[in-house]
Design an enzyme around this catalytic site. Structure first.
Site, PDB file in Angstrom:
ATOM      1  N   HIS A 255     -16.435 -11.703  -3.217  1.00 10.72           N
ATOM      2  CA  HIS A 255     -16.803 -10.982  -1.996  1.00 10.72           C
ATOM      3  C   HIS A 255     -17.995 -10.070  -2.272  1.00 10.72           C
ATOM      4  O   HIS A 255     -17.941  -9.238  -3.173  1.00 10.72           O
ATOM      5  CB  HIS A 255     -15.627 -10.137  -1.496  1.00 10.72           C
TER       6      HIS A 255
ATOM      7  N   TYR B 132     -11.260  -3.291   7.015  1.00 10.84           N
ATOM      8  CA  TYR B 132     -10.502  -2.038   7.034  1.00 10.84           C
ATOM      9  C   TYR B 132     -10.622  -1.452   8.435  1.00 10.84           C
ATOM     10  O   TYR B 132     -11.742  -1.235   8.912  1.00 10.84           O
ATOM     11  CB  TYR B 132     -11.089  -1.042   6.035  1.00 10.84           C
TER      12      TYR B 132
ATOM     13  N   PRO C  51      -3.044   2.028  -2.160  1.00  9.06           N
ATOM     14  CA  PRO C  51      -3.809   0.783  -2.313  1.00  9.06           C
ATOM     15  C   PRO C  51      -5.109   0.731  -1.509  1.00  9.06           C
ATOM     16  O   PRO C  51      -5.850  -0.246  -1.613  1.00  9.06           O
ATOM     17  CB  PRO C  51      -2.827  -0.289  -1.827  1.00  9.06           C
TER      18      PRO C  51
ATOM     19  N   LYS D 213      -7.472  -0.057  -6.183  1.00  8.91           N
ATOM     20  CA  LYS D 213      -7.764   0.420  -7.529  1.00  8.91           C
ATOM     21  C   LYS D 213      -6.609   0.284  -8.539  1.00  8.91           C
ATOM     22  O   LYS D 213      -6.843   0.371  -9.749  1.00  8.91           O
ATOM     23  CB  LYS D 213      -8.178   1.913  -7.477  1.00  8.91           C
TER      24      LYS D 213
ATOM     25  N   TYR E 267     -16.073   1.225  -4.986  1.00 11.40           N
ATOM     26  CA  TYR E 267     -15.231   0.068  -4.652  1.00 11.40           C
ATOM     27  C   TYR E 267     -15.403  -1.058  -5.677  1.00 11.40           C
ATOM     28  O   TYR E 267     -14.421  -1.673  -6.112  1.00 11.40           O
ATOM     29  CB  TYR E 267     -15.569  -0.449  -3.240  1.00 11.40           C
TER      30      TYR E 267
END
Ligand SMILES: Cc1cc2nc3c(=O)[nH]c(=O)nc-3n(C[C@H](O)[C@H](O)[C@H](O)COP(=O)(O)OP(=O)(O)OC[C@H]3O[C@@H](n4cnc5c(N)ncnc54)[C@H](O)[C@@H]3O)c2cc1C
Length: 389
Positions: free
Chosen positions: A72, A200, A292, A296, A384
């Site tokens: 991704h 998200y 979550p 991580k 991220y």
């Protein structure tokens, strides 16, 4: 029995450590309280940082990951009925790989079996002795007998509920904790993902996440109350609520289906310090937990193992204990940055029941700033994809 390192726990951290040490010719025995099938059945994380992938390559367990994992280059944030893309590749030059924890575990177990390293599954009543003395030992029960292993070091890779952290005297350990007033209700479904990348969702009814496990299997999450039970959430109710939280275009593409797994996970930030006590080293969830939201947990377990394996290899190959002395501080420095990032993502994207009007306005301003600022997006992206180690 005698070995160089006893590893307690055969989750991702224990198995990865075992494999990296085996590659360097260091002997380990893994003790796992559950059966192999039980460990393989646990549905958990799915997003791997580049550093985690590199460690799995080093461990000789990344072949299938490279074949089946989904790379991704970005993610999307849905806010105010619109989707906004954060381009990791353009902002940091790095990507993440979606490859589920169960498969990471399976690959590492197979790699361990291939080299014939010793693992005891269903090891009962594991207990650690003389961890800060001259003769560290681990005792456990199996096949109706009690066994004892003498070793140089013990790696506590036994997760949040394990025995290793609890072996430390209470006055030698400091715990830092934040319990969030909600949980994540997760549903796994055999339907193709709604989008090529994770979405998200910030919505006034609560957070949602559209995620995936493969090209044919999707994972969706809804923010729920901490006191709810999965029986309160039949599939129809789940899809109805998810549809309400999605923007109209995404909602139209949603393919509901019968859930093949459904669970509620509480959200918690937790760090135990120090991560070393004598000859006992904690790694992964045994020392820290993050919500979550920032993906991580598994990645932090891997970075701990990266530091610890390098330190142990230095100790055995070059006779230097400098890496072992520095382990706790190096690991904790990275852990706290990931704790901060996971907390920040969580507070920005969720609906907090106690939030005032002021809190909600500031949160909305933060999201608008993020989505309009390249600098803010770069900060999100570099955290991220994973800070260096
Ligand atoms: C429900 C859930 C969902 C999650 N979802 C995500 C996610 O979406 N993204 C993300 O990044 N992270 C997620 N995580 C976190 C991630 O799965 C963990 O960070 C990761 O598993 C840590 O690996 P570990 O090896 O340190 O610990 P674990 O995976 O917990 O492994 C520890 C092992 O030790 C064994 N053990 C425990 N006690 C003993 C004992 N006394 N003796 C011997 N063995 C013992 C356990 O059976 C287990 O096999 C999730 C965690 C949970 C619980």
């Amino acid at each position: 029995m005698r070995t160089q390192i006893v590893i307690v726990g055969s989750g991702p951290s224990g198995l990865l450590l075992g494999q990296l040490l085996a590659k360097a010719g260091i002997d380990t025995i893994i003790l796992e309280q559950k059966s192999k099938d039980y460990v393989l059945g646990r549905i958990r994380a799915g997003v791997l940082e580049q550093g985690t992938v590199a460690l799995l390559e080093e461990a000789g367990a990344a072949e299938r990951l490279h074949r089946e994992g989904l790379v991704h280059e970005g993610t999307e944030i849905a806010f105010d009925g619109m989707r906004h893309r954060i381009d990791f590749k353009a902002l940091t030059g790095k990507t993440v790989t979606v490859y589920v924890q169960t498969e990471v575990t399976r690959d590492l177990m197979e790699a361990r079996a291939a080299i014939g390293a010793s693992t005891w599954y269903e090891a009962l009543s594991v207990s650690l002795h003389d961890v800060d003395g001259r003769r560290p030992r681990v005792r456990f029960g199996a096949n109706g007998e009690t066994h004892e292993i003498e070793c140089d070091y013990i790696a506590g890779c036994d997760g949040f509920h394990g025995v290793s952290r609890r072996t430390l005297p209470e006055d030698r350990i400091s715990a830092y904790e934040r319990v969030y007033p909600f949980g994540w209700l997760g549903v796994l479904v055999d339907k193709p993902p709604i989008s090529d990348e994770l979405i998200y969702v910030n919505h006034e009814r609560g957070f949602a996440l559209c995620s995936m496990r493969s090209k044919s299997r999707s994972r969706y999450y809804l923010q729920c109350r901490s006191d709810e039970h999965i029986e309160d959430w039949p599939d129809d109710k789940f899809w109805e609520e998810l549809t309400r939280r999605l923007d109209p275009e995404t909602a139209r593409n949603l393919q509901p289906g019968a859930s093949i797994e459904k669970s509620i996970a509480p959200l918690l930030s937790f760090v135990a310090e120090p991560m070393r006590f004598g000859n006992l080293f904690l790694a992964g969830d045994s020392a820290h937990i993050v919500p979550p939201t920032g993906a991580k947990g598994l990645n932090l377990a891997a970075s701990d193992v990266g530091y610890l394996s390098a330190a142990l290899i230095d100790r055995y190959k070059r006779g230097s204990t400098a890496g072992l002395e520095a382990y706790a501080d190096r690991a904790l420095a990275r852990v706290w940055k990931a704790v901060r990032f996971s907390w920040w993502m969580t507070q920005m994207l969720h609906r907090f029941p106690e939030a005032s009007g002021f809190d909600r306005k500031v949160r909305a301003a933060e999201l608008k700033y993020l989505l309009g600022s390249k600098a803010a997006q770069t900060s999100l992206a570099e955290n991220y994809v994973g800070l260096p180690y």
